[in-house]
Design a protein around this motif. Structure first.
Motif, PDB file in Angstrom:
ATOM      1  N   ALA A  20      45.261  92.254 110.787  1.00 53.88           N
ATOM      2  CA  ALA A  20      45.287  93.501 110.023  1.00 53.88           C
ATOM      3  C   ALA A  20      45.948  94.615 110.823  1.00 53.88           C
ATOM      4  N   GLU A  21      45.628  94.703 112.114  1.00 59.25           N
ATOM      5  CA  GLU A  21      46.222  95.741 112.962  1.00 59.25           C
ATOM      6  C   GLU A  21      47.737  95.570 113.081  1.00 59.25           C
ATOM      7  N   ALA A  22      48.188  94.325 112.983  1.00 53.91           N
ATOM      8  CA  ALA A  22      49.623  94.048 113.078  1.00 53.91           C
ATOM      9  C   ALA A  22      50.338  94.273 111.750  1.00 53.91           C
ATOM     10  N   GLY A  23      49.578  94.583 110.707  1.00 55.01           N
ATOM     11  CA  GLY A  23      50.176  94.782 109.389  1.00 55.01           C
ATOM     12  C   GLY A  23      50.682  93.492 108.770  1.00 55.01           C
ATOM     13  N   SER A  24      50.090  92.372 109.173  1.00 63.09           N
ATOM     14  CA  SER A  24      50.513  91.058 108.699  1.00 63.09           C
ATOM     15  C   SER A  24      49.623  90.594 107.548  1.00 63.09           C
ATOM     16  N   ASP A  25      50.164  89.685 106.751  1.00 61.99           N
ATOM     17  CA  ASP A  25      49.365  89.078 105.685  1.00 61.99           C
ATOM     18  C   ASP A  25      49.084  87.607 106.003  1.00 61.99           C
ATOM     19  N   ALA A  26      49.097  87.271 107.282  1.00 62.29           N
ATOM     20  CA  ALA A  26      48.858  85.889 107.698  1.00 62.29           C
ATOM     21  C   ALA A  26      47.467  85.423 107.271  1.00 62.29           C
ATOM     22  N   SER A  27      47.361  84.141 106.987  1.00 62.69           N
ATOM     23  CA  SER A  27      46.080  83.540 106.616  1.00 62.69           C
ATOM     24  C   SER A  27      45.490  82.799 107.814  1.00 62.69           C
ATOM     25  N   VAL A  28      44.169  82.616 107.784  1.00 62.35           N
ATOM     26  CA  VAL A  28      43.469  81.927 108.873  1.00 62.35           C
ATOM     27  C   VAL A  28      42.568  80.843 108.303  1.00 62.35           C
ATOM     28  N   ASP A  29      42.698  79.651 108.840  1.00 64.54           N
ATOM     29  CA  ASP A  29      41.773  78.570 108.542  1.00 64.54           C
ATOM     30  C   ASP A  29      41.001  78.254 109.819  1.00 64.54           C
ATOM     31  N   SER A  30      39.686  78.331 109.759  1.00 63.08           N
ATOM     32  CA  SER A  30      38.856  78.074 110.934  1.00 63.08           C
ATOM     33  C   SER A  30      38.331  76.645 110.892  1.00 63.08           C
ATOM     34  N   ILE A  31      38.510  75.937 112.002  1.00 55.64           N
ATOM     35  CA  ILE A  31      38.176  74.514 112.067  1.00 55.64           C
ATOM     36  C   ILE A  31      37.234  74.266 113.240  1.00 55.64           C
ATOM     37  N   LEU A  32      36.081  73.683 112.973  1.00 55.64           N
ATOM     38  CA  LEU A  32      35.136  73.300 114.023  1.00 55.64           C
ATOM     39  C   LEU A  32      35.264  71.806 114.283  1.00 55.64           C
ATOM     40  N   VAL A  33      35.566  71.443 115.523  1.00 56.52           N
ATOM     41  CA  VAL A  33      35.627  70.033 115.903  1.00 56.52           C
ATOM     42  C   VAL A  33      34.209  69.609 116.267  1.00 56.52           C
ATOM     43  N   ASP A  34      33.480  69.217 115.268  1.00 51.02           N
ATOM     44  CA  ASP A  34      32.058  68.924 115.446  1.00 51.02           C
ATOM     45  C   ASP A  34      31.872  67.735 116.382  1.00 51.02           C
ATOM     46  N   GLY A  35      30.998  67.915 117.360  1.00 51.42           N
ATOM     47  CA  GLY A  35      30.681  66.840 118.279  1.00 51.42           C
ATOM     48  C   GLY A  35      31.516  66.817 119.542  1.00 51.42           C
ATOM     49  N   ALA A  36      32.614  67.569 119.571  1.00 52.17           N
ATOM     50  CA  ALA A  36      33.489  67.536 120.751  1.00 52.17           C
ATOM     51  C   ALA A  36      32.784  68.082 121.990  1.00 52.17           C
ATOM     52  N   MET A  37      32.071  69.188 121.834  1.00 52.77           N
ATOM     53  CA  MET A  37      31.384  69.762 122.986  1.00 52.77           C
ATOM     54  C   MET A  37      30.264  68.847 123.478  1.00 52.77           C
ATOM     55  N   ASP A  38      29.639  68.117 122.557  1.00 48.21           N
ATOM     56  CA  ASP A  38      28.613  67.148 122.960  1.00 48.21           C
ATOM     57  C   ASP A  38      29.219  66.085 123.869  1.00 48.21           C
ATOM     58  N   MET A  39      30.464  65.725 123.601  1.00 45.90           N
ATOM     59  CA  MET A  39      31.148  64.730 124.429  1.00 45.90           C
ATOM     60  C   MET A  39      31.353  65.261 125.855  1.00 45.90           C
ATOM     61  N   VAL A  40      31.715  66.535 125.947  1.00 44.51           N
ATOM     62  CA  VAL A  40      31.901  67.141 127.270  1.00 44.51           C
ATOM     63  C   VAL A  40      30.579  67.154 128.032  1.00 44.51           C
ATOM     64  N   MET A  41      29.523  67.583 127.351  1.00 42.67           N
ATOM     65  CA  MET A  41      28.214  67.676 127.999  1.00 42.67           C
ATOM     66  C   MET A  41      27.720  66.293 128.445  1.00 42.67           C
ATOM     67  N   ALA A  42      28.173  65.260 127.748  1.00 47.08           N
ATOM     68  CA  ALA A  42      27.770  63.890 128.093  1.00 47.08           C
ATOM     69  C   ALA A  42      28.725  63.265 129.105  1.00 47.08           C
ATOM     70  N   GLY A  43      29.699  64.036 129.566  1.00 48.44           N
ATOM     71  CA  GLY A  43      30.653  63.532 130.546  1.00 48.44           C
ATOM     72  C   GLY A  43      31.773  62.700 129.957  1.00 48.44           C
ATOM     73  N   LYS A  44      31.875  62.697 128.634  1.00 47.48           N
ATOM     74  CA  LYS A  44      32.901  61.901 127.947  1.00 47.48           C
ATOM     75  C   LYS A  44      34.115  62.787 127.623  1.00 47.48           C
TER      76      LYS A  44
END
Length: 223
Positions: free
Chosen positions: A133-157
């Motif tokens: 908005a500050e840039a005066g753009s009309d760009a769209s945003v799609d938010s994506i959660l990679v579910d389970g990815a952080m669990d893999m890090v915490m498990a050392g994977k």
């Protein structure tokens, strides 16, 4: 001596950020305040609480009292709390993901924001939309959660984490012209992105460069 204080919610990026600030501002003293209870609370509750805001405000005030010339907020999940805490100090505050989002707002028209921690999605999306908005753009945003990815890090994977995130990036690249990785820790995926045809932005280096620029401008105004 000029000082930057960073407020961290974990030690994960401590050394990387310290190295980046030394690279871009070797004449500046760099200090950190770390409270890992912040990220645990926001992950458990799902949003910033009055307690998080109170502690962040206290840390910002402590940094100012210690002679900080700028405060750097390291964690996207508590970015909204950083904005509130910034109102209680008289020195500049820079969020790690600001410059990344400003870049995305400038170059992207259909932007994918990818995160691996649920608590990061909403504050990161709000900041990105604000920068658009500050840039005066009309760009769209799609938010994506990679579910389970952080669990893999915490498990050392780590390899499994990288596979899941790369898969999400490849999918997003099919119908987006810019990809934003919401967390600084996601820079670990960069070596695997050679075949991705759209820009993939990360926050640490861009964030540090912006902080140094803001710091220099603030100091110049005081002369």
């Amino acid at each position: 001596m000029t000082k930057i204080y960073a407020v961290h919610t974990s030690n994960v990026s401590y050394n990387d950020l310290k190295a980046l600030f030394h690279k871009y501002a070797p004449d500046v003293e760099y200090y950190s305040i770390v409270d890992d209870s912040l990220i645990e609370e926001v992950k458990t509750v799902g949003y910033i609480t009055p307690g998080i805001i109170s502690r962040m405000s206290a840390y910002f005030k402590i940094a100012e009292d210690c002679g900080a010339d700028l405060i750097f907020n390291q964690c996207s999940s508590v970015g909204d709390a950083a904005d509130i805490a910034a109102k209680g100090v008289d020195i500049p505050v820079v969020r790690i993901d600001e410059a990344m989002d400003e870049t995305a707002a400038r170059i992207g028209h259909h932007i994918a924001l990818i995160a691996t921690v649920a608590s990061t999605v909403d504050p990161s999306t709000r900041l990105l939309k604000r920068k658009i908005a500050e840039a005066g753009s009309d760009a769209s945003v799609d938010s994506i959660l990679v579910d389970g990815a952080m669990d893999m890090v915490m498990a050392g994977k780590v390899e499994e984490h990288n596979r899941l995130v790369k898969q999400a990036i490849d999918q997003a690249a099919l119908d987006h012209d810019c990809i934003v990785l919401a967390q600084g820790s996601m820079t670990a995926i960069l070596p695997y992105l050679g075949d991705v045809k759209v820009p993939v932005l990360t926050s640490p280096e861009l964030g540090v460069k912006k902080a140094v620029s803001v710091l220099r401008a603030s100091l110049a105004m005081k002369k």
